[in-house]
Design an enzyme around this catalytic site. Structure first.
Site, PDB file in Angstrom:
ATOM      1  N   CYS A   1       0.697  -1.149   0.155  1.00 61.00           N
ATOM      2  CA  CYS A   1       0.070   0.006   0.008  1.00 61.00           C
ATOM      3  C   CYS A   1       0.905   1.261  -0.085  1.00 61.00           C
ATOM      4  CB  CYS A   1      -0.871   0.039   1.122  1.00 61.00           C
ATOM      5  SG  CYS A   1      -0.018  -0.060   2.822  1.00 61.00           S
TER       6      CYS A   1
ATOM      7  N   CYS B   1      -3.091  -3.060   8.476  1.00 61.18           N
ATOM      8  CA  CYS B   1      -2.666  -1.790   8.805  1.00 61.18           C
ATOM      9  C   CYS B   1      -2.252  -1.938  10.454  1.00 61.18           C
ATOM     10  CB  CYS B   1      -3.830  -0.751   8.742  1.00 61.18           C
ATOM     11  SG  CYS B   1      -4.309  -0.922   7.218  1.00 61.18           S
TER      12      CYS B   1
HETATM   13 FE1  FES Z   1      -1.544   0.546   4.047  1.00 59.40          FE
HETATM   14 FE2  FES Z   1      -3.573   0.971   5.965  1.00 59.40          FE
HETATM   15  S1  FES Z   1      -3.705   0.635   3.865  1.00 59.40           S
HETATM   16  S2  FES Z   1      -1.418   0.582   6.473  1.00 59.40           S
END
Ligand code: FES
Length: 145
Positions: free
Chosen positions: A33, A103
């Protein structure tokens, strides 16, 4: 979708910032991400975490979990800080949606990275602390995305 506590810590994150000359600092990311979290610890001679600051370049859940993680580790010994797992952080936040569980792993790993740095600098071993990873994507692959 998000608990009130998550929203509160997202909107009013605690302990944001940096510590100059920290006892330990750790940075971890997730290449999937692109989010990054950095945690700074000020640890006294008794091994108690007196101050914690964090910077998170990431999603709302990452901000909320790092904020809660700093609250949970403050005042703990370096050994006790290992009890602040991603599950403990999620419980303290009244849960996270399944797609956001990974996360919270950033917060746990950032704590470990800062503790590892502190241990390395001081030539000590923290029982149960494993060398942290720079990128939690590997670790998180078993979690739900
Ligand atoms: Fe990357 Fe939450 S989407 S840490």
């Amino acid at each position: 979708m998000y608990s009130e506590k998550v929203m509160d810590h997202f909107n009013n994150p605690r302990n944001v910032g940096e510590i100059e000359n920290p006892s330990g600092v750790g940075t971890v990311g997730n290449v999937k991400c692109g989010d990054i979290m950095r945690m700074y610890f000020d640890i006294d001679k008794q091994g108690v975490i007196r101050d914690v600051k964090f910077k998170t370049f990431g999603c709302g859940a990452a901000v909320a979990t790092s904020s809660m993680a700093t609250e949970l580790v403050k005042g703990k010994t370096v050994q006790e800080a290992l009890t602040v797992t991603n599950k403990a952080v999620m419980e303290a936040l009244d849960g996270l949606p399944p797609v956001k569980v990974h996360c919270s792993l950033l917060a746990e790993e950032a704590i470990h990275a800062a503790l590892w740095d502190y241990a390395q600098k001081n030539g000590i071993v923290i029982q149960g602390l494993e060398e942290p990873v720079d990128d939690i994507a590997e670790k998180a692959k078993d979690e739900e995305y």
